[in-house]
Design a protein around this motif. Structure first.
Motif, mmCIF file in Angstrom:
data_model
loop_
_atom_site.group_PDB
_atom_site.id
_atom_site.type_symbol
_atom_site.label_atom_id
_atom_site.label_comp_id
_atom_site.label_asym_id
_atom_site.label_seq_id
_atom_site.Cartn_x
_atom_site.Cartn_y
_atom_site.Cartn_z
ATOM 1 N N GLY A 8 66.655 75.869 49.099
ATOM 2 C CA GLY A 8 66.493 76.688 50.305
ATOM 3 C C GLY A 8 67.184 76.051 51.501
ATOM 4 N N ASN A 9 67.533 76.868 52.488
ATOM 5 C CA ASN A 9 68.213 76.395 53.692
ATOM 6 C C ASN A 9 67.276 76.235 54.883
ATOM 7 O OD1 ASN A 9 70.733 76.274 52.508
ATOM 8 N ND2 ASN A 9 71.175 78.412 52.942
ATOM 9 N N ASN A 10 66.025 76.620 54.763
ATOM 10 C CA ASN A 10 65.060 76.545 55.852
ATOM 11 C C ASN A 10 64.438 75.139 55.870
ATOM 12 O OD1 ASN A 10 63.385 77.178 57.933
ATOM 13 N ND2 ASN A 10 62.066 78.548 56.757
ATOM 14 N N VAL A 11 65.185 74.152 56.443
ATOM 15 C CA VAL A 11 64.774 72.746 56.430
ATOM 16 C C VAL A 11 64.624 72.261 57.855
ATOM 17 C CG1 VAL A 11 65.463 70.423 55.738
ATOM 18 C CG2 VAL A 11 65.945 72.352 54.233
ATOM 19 N N GLN A 12 63.560 71.502 58.123
ATOM 20 C CA GLN A 12 63.299 70.929 59.440
ATOM 21 C C GLN A 12 63.269 69.409 59.295
ATOM 22 O OE1 GLN A 12 59.470 71.889 61.048
ATOM 23 N NE2 GLN A 12 60.159 71.572 63.147
ATOM 24 N N VAL A 13 63.874 68.672 60.241
ATOM 25 C CA VAL A 13 63.903 67.208 60.205
ATOM 26 C C VAL A 13 62.900 66.681 61.218
ATOM 27 C CG1 VAL A 13 65.322 65.163 60.568
ATOM 28 C CG2 VAL A 13 66.317 67.180 59.499
ATOM 29 N N GLN A 14 62.074 65.688 60.777
ATOM 30 C CA GLN A 14 61.076 65.070 61.643
ATOM 31 C C GLN A 14 61.289 63.562 61.654
ATOM 32 O OE1 GLN A 14 57.282 66.183 60.072
ATOM 33 N NE2 GLN A 14 57.325 68.196 61.032
ATOM 34 N N VAL A 15 61.022 62.932 62.793
ATOM 35 C CA VAL A 15 61.084 61.480 62.924
ATOM 36 C C VAL A 15 59.661 60.952 62.859
ATOM 37 C CG1 VAL A 15 61.763 59.559 64.400
ATOM 38 C CG2 VAL A 15 63.158 61.634 64.321
ATOM 39 N N VAL A 16 59.419 60.014 61.931
ATOM 40 C CA VAL A 16 58.076 59.476 61.707
ATOM 41 C C VAL A 16 58.130 57.962 61.838
ATOM 42 C CG1 VAL A 16 56.198 59.291 60.038
ATOM 43 C CG2 VAL A 16 57.581 61.365 60.108
ATOM 44 N N SER A 17 57.149 57.389 62.509
ATOM 45 C CA SER A 17 57.029 55.937 62.614
ATOM 46 C C SER A 17 55.984 55.487 61.608
ATOM 47 C CB SER A 17 56.614 55.559 64.028
ATOM 48 O OG SER A 17 56.515 54.171 64.151
ATOM 49 N N GLU A 18 56.388 54.605 60.679
ATOM 50 C CA GLU A 18 55.482 54.146 59.628
ATOM 51 C C GLU A 18 55.227 52.653 59.768
ATOM 52 O OE1 GLU A 18 57.520 55.160 56.038
ATOM 53 O OE2 GLU A 18 56.722 57.197 56.047
ATOM 54 N N ALA A 19 54.005 52.229 59.457
ATOM 55 C CA ALA A 19 53.649 50.811 59.490
ATOM 56 C C ALA A 19 54.102 50.146 58.201
ATOM 57 C CB ALA A 19 52.148 50.646 59.666
ATOM 58 N N LYS A 20 54.706 48.958 58.339
ATOM 59 C CA LYS A 20 55.100 48.199 57.164
ATOM 60 C C LYS A 20 53.878 47.495 56.597
ATOM 61 C CE LYS A 20 59.814 46.779 57.817
ATOM 62 N NZ LYS A 20 60.647 45.620 58.154
ATOM 63 N N ARG A 21 53.792 47.441 55.286
ATOM 64 C CA ARG A 21 52.683 46.744 54.643
ATOM 65 C C ARG A 21 53.022 45.268 54.498
ATOM 66 N NH1 ARG A 21 51.041 49.955 49.404
ATOM 67 N NH2 ARG A 21 50.118 47.926 49.115
ATOM 68 N N ARG A 22 52.002 44.448 54.575
ATOM 69 C CA ARG A 22 52.194 43.015 54.377
ATOM 70 C C ARG A 22 52.132 42.736 52.878
ATOM 71 N NH1 ARG A 22 52.483 40.988 59.257
ATOM 72 N NH2 ARG A 22 51.113 41.716 60.888
ATOM 73 N N GLY A 23 53.015 41.874 52.411
ATOM 74 C CA GLY A 23 53.094 41.551 50.999
ATOM 75 C C GLY A 23 52.079 40.507 50.583
ATOM 76 N N PHE A 24 51.924 40.344 49.277
ATOM 77 C CA PHE A 24 50.982 39.391 48.691
ATOM 78 C C PHE A 24 51.316 37.961 49.120
ATOM 79 C CE2 PHE A 24 50.136 36.405 45.223
ATOM 80 C CZ PHE A 24 48.757 36.458 45.200
ATOM 81 N N PHE A 25 52.607 37.606 49.066
ATOM 82 C CA PHE A 25 52.995 36.241 49.388
ATOM 83 C C PHE A 25 52.815 35.928 50.865
ATOM 84 C CE2 PHE A 25 55.348 37.048 45.442
ATOM 85 C CZ PHE A 25 54.823 36.002 44.686
ATOM 86 N N THR A 26 52.948 36.905 51.722
ATOM 87 C CA THR A 26 52.710 36.702 53.146
ATOM 88 C C THR A 26 51.239 36.389 53.393
ATOM 89 O OG1 THR A 26 54.473 38.269 53.645
ATOM 90 C CG2 THR A 26 52.959 37.730 55.429
ATOM 91 N N ILE A 27 50.361 37.131 52.755
ATOM 92 C CA ILE A 27 48.922 36.880 52.902
ATOM 93 C C ILE A 27 48.557 35.521 52.321
ATOM 94 C CG2 ILE A 27 46.631 37.674 52.201
ATOM 95 C CD1 ILE A 27 47.771 40.541 52.337
ATOM 96 N N LEU A 29 50.492 32.914 52.164
ATOM 97 C CA LEU A 29 50.967 31.923 53.132
ATOM 98 C C LEU A 29 49.967 31.765 54.277
ATOM 99 C CD1 LEU A 29 53.214 30.047 54.208
ATOM 100 C CD2 LEU A 29 54.153 32.058 55.348
ATOM 101 N N TYR A 30 49.411 32.871 54.746
ATOM 102 C CA TYR A 30 48.415 32.802 55.817
ATOM 103 C C TYR A 30 47.184 32.013 55.374
ATOM 104 C CZ TYR A 30 51.052 36.548 58.128
ATOM 105 O OH TYR A 30 52.017 37.312 58.717
ATOM 106 N N ILE A 31 46.753 32.241 54.151
ATOM 107 C CA ILE A 31 45.576 31.526 53.626
ATOM 108 C C ILE A 31 45.852 30.029 53.516
ATOM 109 C CG2 ILE A 31 44.116 31.243 51.590
ATOM 110 C CD1 ILE A 31 44.381 34.302 51.200
ATOM 111 N N ILE A 32 47.048 29.664 53.061
ATOM 112 C CA ILE A 32 47.418 28.251 52.960
ATOM 113 C C ILE A 32 47.452 27.604 54.344
ATOM 114 C CG2 ILE A 32 49.330 26.685 52.381
ATOM 115 C CD1 ILE A 32 49.895 28.576 49.993
ATOM 116 N N LEU A 33 47.990 28.329 55.334
ATOM 117 C CA LEU A 33 48.005 27.796 56.695
ATOM 118 C C LEU A 33 46.594 27.527 57.204
ATOM 119 C CD1 LEU A 33 50.772 29.905 58.457
ATOM 120 C CD2 LEU A 33 50.789 27.445 58.050
ATOM 121 N N ILE A 34 45.687 28.430 56.902
ATOM 122 C CA ILE A 34 44.299 28.258 57.349
ATOM 123 C C ILE A 34 43.655 27.085 56.634
ATOM 124 C CG2 ILE A 34 42.006 29.316 57.317
ATOM 125 C CD1 ILE A 34 43.415 32.002 57.767
ATOM 126 N N ALA A 35 43.924 26.943 55.346
ATOM 127 C CA ALA A 35 43.290 25.902 54.546
ATOM 128 C C ALA A 35 43.776 24.500 54.927
ATOM 129 C CB ALA A 35 43.546 26.161 53.068
#
Length: 72
Positions: A8-27, A29-35
């Motif tokens: 179909g040709n009836n298409v609308q474009v939208q701009v969306v802001s999405e939050a990035k997820r934190r990965g397992f290794f990042t979390i 690393l945070y735990i190691i820093l705390i420990a």
């Protein structure tokens, strides 16, 4: 622009802001820093206080409702 699903040709474009997820290794690393570092709490506060976001353009077909990401 045409819909890849229903062609179909009836298409609308939208701009969306999405939050990035934190990965397992990042979390992990945070735990190691705390420990191992007493100052880890302060570092953890500054690292976790804000979410990173990215802006994504999506095209939405008004006929069938299919949504896909538009590059560029």
């Amino acid at each position: 622009m045409t819909c890849p699903k229903c062609k179909g040709n009836n298409v609308q474009v939208q701009v969306v802001s999405e939050a990035k997820r934190r990965g397992f290794f990042t979390i992990l690393l945070y735990i190691i820093l705390i420990a191992f570092v007493g100052i880890g709490w302060v570092i953890l506060f500054f690292l976790l206080r804000g979410r990173k976001t990215k802006t994504v353009n999506y095209a939405i077909c008004q006929n069938c409702g299919h949504r896909w990401e538009v590059k560029g």
